[in-house]
Design an enzyme around this catalytic site. Structure first.
Site, PDB file in Angstrom:
ATOM      1  N   GLU A 111     -33.234  77.449  44.780  1.00 53.96           N
ATOM      2  CA  GLU A 111     -32.114  77.142  43.888  1.00 53.96           C
ATOM      3  C   GLU A 111     -31.993  75.640  43.707  1.00 53.96           C
ATOM      4  O   GLU A 111     -32.507  74.852  44.506  1.00 53.96           O
ATOM      5  CB  GLU A 111     -30.794  77.708  44.435  1.00 53.96           C
ATOM      6  CG  GLU A 111     -30.623  79.197  44.212  1.00 53.96           C
ATOM      7  CD  GLU A 111     -29.178  79.642  44.373  1.00 53.96           C
ATOM      8  OE1 GLU A 111     -28.391  78.877  44.961  1.00 53.96           O
ATOM      9  OE2 GLU A 111     -28.841  80.740  43.914  1.00 53.96           O
ATOM     10  N   HIS A 117     -29.672  72.048  43.136  1.00 51.30           N
ATOM     11  CA  HIS A 117     -28.404  71.340  43.335  1.00 51.30           C
ATOM     12  C   HIS A 117     -28.538  69.977  42.663  1.00 51.30           C
ATOM     13  O   HIS A 117     -28.331  68.931  43.270  1.00 51.30           O
ATOM     14  CB  HIS A 117     -28.065  71.220  44.822  1.00 51.30           C
ATOM     15  CG  HIS A 117     -26.701  71.750  45.144  1.00 51.30           C
ATOM     16  ND1 HIS A 117     -25.857  71.196  46.073  1.00 51.30           N
ATOM     17  CD2 HIS A 117     -26.009  72.801  44.637  1.00 51.30           C
ATOM     18  CE1 HIS A 117     -24.727  71.880  46.132  1.00 51.30           C
ATOM     19  NE2 HIS A 117     -24.800  72.859  45.277  1.00 51.30           N
ATOM     20  N   ASN A 118     -28.871  70.037  41.369  1.00 49.81           N
ATOM     21  CA  ASN A 118     -29.218  68.827  40.626  1.00 49.81           C
ATOM     22  C   ASN A 118     -28.019  67.946  40.307  1.00 49.81           C
ATOM     23  O   ASN A 118     -28.000  66.752  40.635  1.00 49.81           O
ATOM     24  CB  ASN A 118     -29.917  69.211  39.316  1.00 49.81           C
ATOM     25  CG  ASN A 118     -31.155  70.053  39.551  1.00 49.81           C
ATOM     26  OD1 ASN A 118     -31.769  69.999  40.615  1.00 49.81           O
ATOM     27  ND2 ASN A 118     -31.532  70.847  38.563  1.00 49.81           N
ATOM     28  N   HIS A 127     -24.109  78.653  34.921  1.00 49.13           N
ATOM     29  CA  HIS A 127     -24.540  78.683  36.314  1.00 49.13           C
ATOM     30  C   HIS A 127     -24.390  80.068  36.925  1.00 49.13           C
ATOM     31  O   HIS A 127     -25.223  80.498  37.724  1.00 49.13           O
ATOM     32  CB  HIS A 127     -23.723  77.663  37.119  1.00 49.13           C
ATOM     33  CG  HIS A 127     -24.271  77.370  38.478  1.00 49.13           C
ATOM     34  ND1 HIS A 127     -25.393  76.599  38.667  1.00 49.13           N
ATOM     35  CD2 HIS A 127     -23.869  77.756  39.708  1.00 49.13           C
ATOM     36  CE1 HIS A 127     -25.644  76.509  39.955  1.00 49.13           C
ATOM     37  NE2 HIS A 127     -24.733  77.202  40.609  1.00 49.13           N
TER      38      HIS A 127
END
Length: 742
Positions: A92, A94-95, A47
């Site tokens: 971006e 945020h899964n 990440h």
């Protein structure tokens, strides 16, 4: 309580392998302590370090004459749009957080991307998103959809930024691992960009905003592993957001920037204090020393490990100019926010952390920061065997004994095509009153105050295309984004991307990733839309399978004159309808094949990038010379869905159409519902044929007059003859029924 002893088992639990552990010991000249292990764990996670993707990302086109910040250089991309203004934007994911805590996961995804925008000195003007879920037949999927949409809406609405566009896609591939990608767009003066850096030995380091708690600890590591029952339970890895505090933080931040009190600012997102400190000092080629006793805490007994790794929201790090400390404190007090000096800039290149006079961590900043000396890997690739099998489609086995009216209604009601109002009507899309086109047309368009210009913006990706052919699928995602912006009156300027894939250590998944990056790069070169940055999200898979490869594109375009803003729906009785582009016998990977025949296979549509680019130039020429009333690209569902949407796109003024589409020997299903690329349906006042044909000929774009706007029905050849009331009902009422089970 003494810190745990670092053992090989503990190293593995922190997501580091044996080689990385050995390298850490070599860097430090000793075994890391527990706090340092945590620091390396988050900063060398996928990440934060992009260790399995950075080499490929460096191959993307990152140069452009209007770029003010190259990919990866700052918190977000920045593009000069003239008049002394820059647009700042980024997308971006945020899964993983949204999979286990959908409301907070989605809300904090929005909050994090907004901070990336205003830390650069830009005021956010819009949000978009790209959402992917499993089948709405699944109870848990409906729970996720509800939580995610409420989280996005509540955060954006409370913060005061319009959510103006995006996409919502459903497929069983996303059942266990939804994709929640958030995009934000901001405006600022070109000479006001603030860098995420440190400078000036001895300059004070502030932590500003909210206090620090235990929420979100190891969120970056959590996002760098596959979802399982074990980490489903890690709800402490999901941050908790407060949009009202974020709004105050925005205003305070812009105040200290306006008064020129700072050297650099960075959002505390993934890895919190650790990431900010390491990356800012590495970029500034300095060191940084922090004393954790000065960090405002909201929980007792927090250890250095917890303080450094916390991902509590609404916090930022500020490197201030010497002598400006008191004024910064006053400004944050005015906005009722914390502003504490927790350290200073040093000249030794080290990220040094102390607590009560004791050094608890000491690591060279460069070995922690992306772009510095973090690990970089090239993974094994293998073309998936399924591509050969699923790439085949025997059209002789696809029945043509179809009620075409019924097929159209089923497609208009299908989750990937139907009206997404149940989603975006929970968002405020008009706050700040700059929205010229909100959700529902080809692209969102926002007016730029005190100018005659506007910004067009869109997100796009067809996951099924990318599953069957990742390189060509990624090219399609860029092409459709640029086509949508052109249909709205703009020219694509640049992109940001969110690359959502499974486990990079799986050679077949990494093959798809590499191919998608290559395809994206080729398309961006053709359309002159450089990549300004974005996000890579790996490990998007549940215990059963990975998600479809999903390289989501966020594109910004400039509308040079407000008069050129164009929508997708028909306006006037008697207008003539034209089709730009060529329809081919391409039925593979289509929504029609999936919805009507239950198949997800076949060759995806061909794409000639130069032909596509000429199409964009053609439609812009037509728009800018005042020739057309509407423009709508043909994509999911093909021509018939595109023209149906043009008829009913303005719900208050639906208007029919009668068209005769030359079959050219094509199968009826391919003619009506095939998804051949590089096509646009336009309407134009009668009598413009010669001028339209001249504009099309200038760029070698095929054009054909196919019909007329008017009436209360949609007629296509002898195949479709549907009342608009039936088409509208199928389109507008489907999603609510599917989500709410009414």
């Amino acid at each position: 309580m003494p810190e745990p002893v670092v053992t090989p088992e503990l190293v593995k639990e922190h997501g580091l392998n044996k080689e990385e552990h050995a390298r850490i010991k070599k860097i430090l000249g000793r075994e890391p302590n527990f706090t340092e292990l945590g620091v390396f764990s988050v900063m060398w996670s996928e990440h934060c370090s992009y260790k399995n993707s950075i080499r490929l990302l460096k191959t993307l086109p990152r140069e452009g004459k209007h770029l003010l910040a190259k990919a990866g250089e700052e918190n977000a991309g920045a593009v000069d749009i003239g008049d002394g203004l820059a647009v700042v934007f980024k997308i971006e994911s945020h899964n993983h957080p949204s999979a286990v805590e959908p409301y907070q996961g989605a809300a904090t995804g929005v909050g994090g991307i907004l901070r990336d925008i205003f830390t650069m000195g830009a005021r956010p003007i819009a949000s978009l998103n790209s959402l992917r879920f499993g089948s709405l037949e699944n109870d848990r999927v409906r729970y996720l959809v509800d939580g995610v949409v409420r989280g996005i809406g509540d955060y954006g609405n409370s913060f005061g930024v319009p959510t103006v566009g995006g996409e919502v896609y459903f497929d069983e591939a996303y059942t266990g691992n939804p994709l929640i990608n958030a995009m934000a767009v901001g405006l600022m003066k070109t000479d006001g960009i603030v860098s995420a850096t440190t400078g000036g030995i001895g300059n004070p380091i502030f932590i500003v905003g909210s206090s620090t708690g235990r929420d979100g600890i190891h969120g970056a590591t959590f996002a760098s592993a596959e979802l399982s029952e074990e980490n489903e339970a890690k709800r402490s890895n999901v941050q908790v957001g407060d949009p009202f505090t974020e709004k105050l933080l925005l205003e305070a931040t812009l105040d200290i920037i306006k008064e020129d009190l700072v050297v650099g600012i960075q959002d505390m997102g993934a890895a919190g204090i650790t990431c900010c400190s390491a990356e800012m000092s590495a970029k500034g080629e300095t060191g940084i020393e922090l004393d954790l006793k000065d960090v405002p805490l909201r929980e007792n007994g927090m250890t250095p490990y917890e303080i450094l790794l916390s991902e509590s929201q609404e916090r930022m790090m500020v490197c201030a100019k010497k002598g400006c400390e008191q004024r910064i404190i006053e400004i944050f007090e005015k906005w009722d926010l914390h502003s504490k000096i927790i350290g200073h800039v040093t000249d030794d290149g080290l990220f040094r952390v102390k607590l009560n006079g004791k050094t608890v961590s000491e690591i060279p900043s460069q070995v922690l920061a992306l772009g510095g000396e973090t690990p970089e890997y090239t993974r094994e690739t293998k073309r998936p065997a399924y591509m050969d099998e699923l790439g085949k489609l025997d059209l002789n086995k696809i029945s043509l004994d179809i009620d075409w009216n019924d097929a159209l209604l089923k497609l208009m009601a299908a989750p990937n095509i139907c009206y997404k109002g149940w989603v975006f009507e929970q968002y405020d899309s008009t706050i700040r009153t700059n929205t010229a086109i909100g959700p529902g047309s080809d692209a969102a368009v926002l007016r730029i105050r005190k100018t005659n210009k506007a910004l067009a913006m869109v997100t796009d990706c067809n996951g099924r295309y990318c599953y069957l052919n990742p390189k060509l699928g990624a090219m399609h995602a860029v092409a459709e984004s640029a086509r949508n912006i052109a249909c709205s009156g703009g020219k694509g300027s640049a992109i940001t991307n969110c690359l959502n894939f499974g486990n990079p250590y799986d050679p077949e998944i990494y093959y798809c990733f590499a191919e998608a990056v290559a395809g994206m790069g080729e398309a961006c070169l053709e359309f002159e839309t450089p990549v300004t940055g974005g996000n890579v999200s790996f490990y998007n898979e549940d215990p059963n399978h990975a998600v479809f490869p999903s390289p989501v594109i966020g594109m910004i375009g400039l509308v040079e004159d407000l008069k050129d803003i164009t929508t997708s729906w028909f306006k006037n009785e008697g207008d003539e309808i034209y089709l730009l582009g060529t329809t081919k016998e391409e039925l593979g990977a289509s929504e029609y094949l999936s919805v009507i025949h239950g198949q997800k296979r076949g060759a995806i549509p061909e794409l000639d990038l130069s032909v596509e680019h000429n199409l964009h130039k053609t439609i812009l020429k037509m728009i800018q010379t005042g020739l057309i009333s509407s423009a709508h690209d043909c994509s999911d569902g093909g021509f018939s869905v595109a023209i149906a949407e043009s008829c009913i796109g303005n719900r208050e003024h639906m208007i029919g159409a009668s068209v005769e589409l030359p079959s050219d020997g094509l199968r009826t299903d391919a003619l009506l519902f095939g998804e051949s690329a590089s096509r646009i349906v336009i309407s134009s006042p009668a009598g413009k044929a010669i001028e339209l044909e001249k504009a099309a000929a200038e760029f070698n774009t095929p054009i054909i007059k196919i019909g007329t706007v008017g009436g209360s029905k949609l007629k296509v050849n002898d195949f479709i003859d549907s009342d608009l009331s039936d088409v509208g009902e199928a389109f507008y009422e489907s999603l609510q029924k599917l989500v709410e089970r009414v």
